[in-house]
Design a protein around this motif. Structure first.
Motif, PDB file in Angstrom:
ATOM      1  N   GLY A 219      26.728  55.967  30.173  1.00  0.00           N
ATOM      2  CA  GLY A 219      27.195  57.245  29.669  1.00  0.00           C
ATOM      3  C   GLY A 219      27.293  57.466  28.183  1.00  0.00           C
ATOM      4  N   VAL A 220      26.755  56.566  27.356  1.00  0.00           N
ATOM      5  CA  VAL A 220      26.840  56.745  25.903  1.00  0.00           C
ATOM      6  C   VAL A 220      28.281  57.126  25.522  1.00  0.00           C
ATOM      7  CG1 VAL A 220      25.731  57.733  23.852  1.00  0.00           C
ATOM      8  CG2 VAL A 220      24.426  57.498  25.943  1.00  0.00           C
ATOM      9  N   LEU A 221      29.186  56.221  25.786  1.00  0.00           N
ATOM     10  CA  LEU A 221      30.601  56.468  25.506  1.00  0.00           C
ATOM     11  C   LEU A 221      30.926  55.958  24.109  1.00  0.00           C
ATOM     12  CD1 LEU A 221      32.035  55.289  28.950  1.00  0.00           C
ATOM     13  CD2 LEU A 221      31.509  57.626  28.229  1.00  0.00           C
ATOM     14  N   VAL A 222      31.246  56.884  23.239  1.00  0.00           N
ATOM     15  CA  VAL A 222      31.561  56.531  21.850  1.00  0.00           C
ATOM     16  C   VAL A 222      33.086  56.458  21.739  1.00  0.00           C
ATOM     17  CG1 VAL A 222      31.282  57.205  19.433  1.00  0.00           C
ATOM     18  CG2 VAL A 222      29.519  57.830  21.104  1.00  0.00           C
ATOM     19  N   PRO A 223      33.625  55.310  21.322  1.00  0.00           N
ATOM     20  CA  PRO A 223      35.091  55.216  21.276  1.00  0.00           C
ATOM     21  C   PRO A 223      35.656  55.972  20.075  1.00  0.00           C
ATOM     22  CG  PRO A 223      34.113  53.214  20.411  1.00  0.00           C
ATOM     23  CD  PRO A 223      32.970  54.073  20.875  1.00  0.00           C
ATOM     24  N   PRO A 224      36.928  56.356  20.151  1.00  0.00           N
ATOM     25  CA  PRO A 224      37.558  56.960  18.969  1.00  0.00           C
ATOM     26  C   PRO A 224      37.641  55.938  17.829  1.00  0.00           C
ATOM     27  CG  PRO A 224      39.015  57.034  20.908  1.00  0.00           C
ATOM     28  CD  PRO A 224      37.837  56.225  21.287  1.00  0.00           C
ATOM     29  N   ASP A 225      37.813  56.443  16.602  1.00  0.00           N
ATOM     30  CA  ASP A 225      37.719  55.571  15.424  1.00  0.00           C
ATOM     31  C   ASP A 225      38.735  54.431  15.379  1.00  0.00           C
ATOM     32  OD1 ASP A 225      35.531  56.866  14.471  1.00  0.00           O
ATOM     33  OD2 ASP A 225      36.639  58.158  13.073  1.00  0.00           O
ATOM     34  N   ASP A 226      39.868  54.614  16.029  1.00  0.00           N
ATOM     35  CA  ASP A 226      40.889  53.553  15.925  1.00  0.00           C
ATOM     36  C   ASP A 226      40.703  52.448  16.980  1.00  0.00           C
ATOM     37  OD1 ASP A 226      41.519  55.430  17.868  1.00  0.00           O
ATOM     38  OD2 ASP A 226      43.684  55.194  17.654  1.00  0.00           O
ATOM     39  N   TYR A 227      39.757  52.631  17.885  1.00  0.00           N
ATOM     40  CA  TYR A 227      39.626  51.675  18.997  1.00  0.00           C
ATOM     41  C   TYR A 227      39.252  50.270  18.505  1.00  0.00           C
ATOM     42  CZ  TYR A 227      37.808  49.767  23.426  1.00  0.00           C
ATOM     43  OH  TYR A 227      37.565  48.985  24.535  1.00  0.00           O
ATOM     44  N   SER A 353      26.067  73.704  34.138  1.00  0.00           N
ATOM     45  CA  SER A 353      26.220  72.364  34.727  1.00  0.00           C
ATOM     46  C   SER A 353      26.363  71.269  33.675  1.00  0.00           C
ATOM     47  CB  SER A 353      25.038  72.048  35.647  1.00  0.00           C
ATOM     48  OG  SER A 353      23.826  72.077  34.916  1.00  0.00           O
ATOM     49  N   VAL A 354      26.210  71.625  32.409  1.00  0.00           N
ATOM     50  CA  VAL A 354      26.415  70.600  31.371  1.00  0.00           C
ATOM     51  C   VAL A 354      27.914  70.533  31.074  1.00  0.00           C
ATOM     52  CG1 VAL A 354      25.900  69.876  29.010  1.00  0.00           C
ATOM     53  CG2 VAL A 354      24.121  70.949  30.403  1.00  0.00           C
ATOM     54  N   GLY A 355      28.516  69.421  31.441  1.00  0.00           N
ATOM     55  CA  GLY A 355      29.957  69.278  31.233  1.00  0.00           C
ATOM     56  C   GLY A 355      30.275  68.721  29.867  1.00  0.00           C
ATOM     57  N   ASP A 356      29.438  67.787  29.407  1.00  0.00           N
ATOM     58  CA  ASP A 356      29.744  67.145  28.123  1.00  0.00           C
ATOM     59  C   ASP A 356      28.451  66.747  27.419  1.00  0.00           C
ATOM     60  OD1 ASP A 356      31.589  66.214  26.192  1.00  0.00           O
ATOM     61  OD2 ASP A 356      31.442  64.167  26.924  1.00  0.00           O
ATOM     62  N   GLU A 367      26.224  64.939  30.186  1.00  0.00           N
ATOM     63  CA  GLU A 367      26.870  64.672  31.475  1.00  0.00           C
ATOM     64  C   GLU A 367      26.903  65.962  32.290  1.00  0.00           C
ATOM     65  OE1 GLU A 367      30.105  62.000  31.516  1.00  0.00           O
ATOM     66  OE2 GLU A 367      30.772  62.642  33.504  1.00  0.00           O
ATOM     67  N   LEU A 368      26.391  65.874  33.506  1.00  0.00           N
ATOM     68  CA  LEU A 368      26.272  67.063  34.353  1.00  0.00           C
ATOM     69  C   LEU A 368      27.396  67.078  35.391  1.00  0.00           C
ATOM     70  CD1 LEU A 368      22.386  66.902  34.870  1.00  0.00           C
ATOM     71  CD2 LEU A 368      23.696  67.923  32.991  1.00  0.00           C
ATOM     72  N   VAL A 369      27.987  68.258  35.571  1.00  0.00           N
ATOM     73  CA  VAL A 369      29.120  68.372  36.497  1.00  0.00           C
ATOM     74  C   VAL A 369      28.965  69.599  37.392  1.00  0.00           C
ATOM     75  CG1 VAL A 369      30.818  67.158  35.059  1.00  0.00           C
ATOM     76  CG2 VAL A 369      30.451  69.606  34.703  1.00  0.00           C
ATOM     77  N   SER A 411      25.258  60.848  37.030  1.00  0.00           N
ATOM     78  CA  SER A 411      25.390  62.278  36.787  1.00  0.00           C
ATOM     79  C   SER A 411      25.145  62.607  35.315  1.00  0.00           C
ATOM     80  CB  SER A 411      26.784  62.757  37.219  1.00  0.00           C
ATOM     81  OG  SER A 411      26.783  64.142  37.454  1.00  0.00           O
ATOM     82  N   HIS A 412      24.420  61.714  34.635  1.00  0.00           N
ATOM     83  CA  HIS A 412      24.124  62.026  33.229  1.00  0.00           C
ATOM     84  C   HIS A 412      22.697  61.621  32.863  1.00  0.00           C
ATOM     85  CE1 HIS A 412      25.726  57.847  32.982  1.00  0.00           C
ATOM     86  NE2 HIS A 412      24.754  57.709  32.126  1.00  0.00           N
ATOM     87  N   LEU A 413      22.217  62.234  31.810  1.00  0.00           N
ATOM     88  CA  LEU A 413      20.898  61.922  31.252  1.00  0.00           C
ATOM     89  C   LEU A 413      21.113  61.196  29.939  1.00  0.00           C
ATOM     90  CD1 LEU A 413      19.502  65.506  31.824  1.00  0.00           C
ATOM     91  CD2 LEU A 413      18.652  63.454  33.007  1.00  0.00           C
ATOM     92  N   VAL A 414      20.283  60.182  29.697  1.00  0.00           N
ATOM     93  CA  VAL A 414      20.416  59.434  28.438  1.00  0.00           C
ATOM     94  C   VAL A 414      19.233  59.769  27.527  1.00  0.00           C
ATOM     95  CG1 VAL A 414      20.619  57.172  27.349  1.00  0.00           C
ATOM     96  CG2 VAL A 414      21.627  57.543  29.607  1.00  0.00           C
ATOM     97  N   LEU A 415      19.545  60.322  26.371  1.00  0.00           N
ATOM     98  CA  LEU A 415      18.510  60.613  25.372  1.00  0.00           C
ATOM     99  C   LEU A 415      18.597  59.537  24.294  1.00  0.00           C
ATOM    100  CD1 LEU A 415      19.713  63.554  26.435  1.00  0.00           C
ATOM    101  CD2 LEU A 415      17.986  64.384  24.846  1.00  0.00           C
TER     102      LEU A 415
END
Ligand SMILES: Cc1ncc(COP(=O)(O)O)c(C=O)c1O
Length: 446
Positions: A219-227, A353-356, A367-369, A411-415
């Motif tokens: 899902g290409v999850l980018v953490p917040p800066d403080d993580y 359908s694009v959620g995020d 991410e499709l929802v 449920s997501h596409l990776v570019l």
């Protein structure tokens, strides 16, 4: 009597009949016969051209058939194609020198394997030998490879296939990652870190925490800066190693050589592969701090394989690093971030359908929802494991009809295209997405 070539079968049929298709039941596998690739495109035998929006497996970062890398492979083959890894080679020294300039601060000794999976296998062995402890904390949306160790670290459904036959290793615990779009079960980086802290206070014998700094396939999850600053501090506090799996997130994908460099943090061990040779030769790399390396001065480095430090894998890495620099691709990836954000953000405005839309550099997910309010996805790990038909596969097939190749997952596409992709080529991709997303739009609550 002359024998019919390929026993009278087409190339795809012959390949599917006599070699394994991976991560799937074999029945129904109809591989595409690819005959040519160049730059951001590849071609099917029929002559049909595809824009490679996921750089194959998020790995052909320089684009296909980069001439300098091809030439480096040929040159090395002529000069010294192989020598056992117990020897020193010039190309091994050259790659090591180049890596020292680009890896996160403090990493300075390397092991050269032949895949990301094997590199992770080595990293875990190192962490266990160094600490004398066996437990590893991994995360549910992490993917780390396909051998017993790497599959055990993997958090998603791919691990489940190995569990009934006990081909996983002991001592791996899974924890949630930071998912700003789906903040469940935790709302913030702070809550996630507090949970790791809780785990570390209630577990003994933990050697390491392994993370993908930007979660890739899942899902290409980018953490917040403080993580990452907080995770680094937590590992230090508990005497636990931090392992960054940058197999996918490295090599300019996120706009830095390695994603963790966005947060000014260095891991104790970094693992990478894929883009290191722009996937033109099979190389995996493990990088460690001097402190970890020093343990093995007297401690036995109980690892190695015939193809480790193989000259034909090292030469293209040297050439690839030169090419990333010559083409200025690390900076280019960072510069393309707002372009992706704007063009994909506009897609979200047009398609219910694009959620995020999220990403960093040239690493993005759509991410499709079914419903933006409930964020209900079109498919889950459980659906995939149960072999249910996945709506995302229809979207991927429609994109292919329009000449765009893209990885779709649950449920997501990776570019994650080659870093040489132009804005015009991104526009071509967006036009194909406008068509393909009609499938999910029709199923979504408008
Ligand atoms: C984050 C991550 N780690 C490890 C691996 C495994 O690497 P390989 O397929 O080269 O064995 C992958 C592959 O996709 C990956 O994305």
């Amino acid at each position: 009597m002359t024998k019919a070539p390929l026993r009278g079968m087409s190339v795809p049929d012959f390949v599917a009949r006599y070699s394994f298709g991976t991560w799937r039941p074999q029945k129904g596998w109809k591989p595409m016969h690819v005959t040519k690739a160049e730059g951001v495109y590849f071609w099917e035998a029929s002559g049909k051209r595809f824009l490679d929006m996921s750089a194959q497996l998020m790995c052909s970062n320089l684009g296909h058939q980069n001439e300098v890398v091809v030439e480096a492979i040929c040159r090395q083959a002529r000069e010294l194609a192989f020598v056992a890894p117990g020897h020193a080679t010039t190309i091994r020294a050259q790659l090591t020198e180049k890596l020292l300039d680009i890896v996160p601060d403090g990493l300075e000794k390397f092991f050269y394997a032949t895949s990301g999976t094997e590199a992770n296998e080595c990293a875990i062995k190192m962490a266990r030998l160094f600490t004398g402890k066996h437990k590893i904390i991994a995360r549910y949306n992490g993917y780390h490879g396909s051998t017993a160790t790497a599959m055990s670290l993997t958090g998603d459904y791919r691990r489940w296939f190995a569990e009934p036959i006990r081909s996983t290793i002991d001592g791996v615990l899974h924890a949630p990652e930071c998912n700003p779009y789906r903040p469940v079960p935790f709302r913030s980086a702070s809550d996630v870190i507090d949970y790791y802290d809780y785990m570390l206070k209630n577990e003994a014998h933990v050697a390491a925490i392994i993370v993908e700094p930007v979660v890739g396939t899942n899902g290409v999850l980018v953490p917040p800066d403080d993580y990452f600053p907080r995770l680094r501090a937590l590992c230090d506090q508990h005497g636990v190693l931090l392992i960054a799996d940058e197999v996918m997130s490295g090599w300019g994908r996120t706009g830095k050589w390695f994603a963790i460099q966005h947060w000014g943090v260095s891991p104790d061990i970094l693992v990478t592969a894929k883009g290191v040779t722009s996937a033109m030769a099979p190389l995996g790399v493990v990088a460690t701090t001097r402190k970890v390396a020093d343990y093995f001065e007297d401690g036995w480095f109980a690892h190695g394989h015939t193809y480790e430090s193989h000259p034909l894998t090292l030469a293209p890495a040297v050439a690839a690093i030169d090419e990333y620099r010559r083409l200025n691709l690390i900076a280019r990836s960072a510069q393309m971030e707002p372009v992706f954000a704007a063009k994909l953000g506009a897609l979200k405005d047009r398609h219910p359908s694009v959620g995020d839309v999220r990403g960093k550099g040239m690493f993005w997910a759509l991410e499709l929802v079914k419903d933006r309010a409930s964020k209900e996805p079109f498919g889950t790990f459980k659906d995939k494991y149960a072999r249910k038909p996945m709506v995302i596969d229809q979207v991927v097939a429609k994109l292919a009809e329009h000449g765009v190749s893209m990885i779709g997952w649950m449920s997501h596409l990776v570019l994650a295209p080659p870093l040489i992709l132009t804005e015009g080529q991104l526009d071509d991709c967006v036009a194909a997405l406008d068509e393909a997303l009609k499938i999910t739009d029709a199923l979504a609550k408008g």
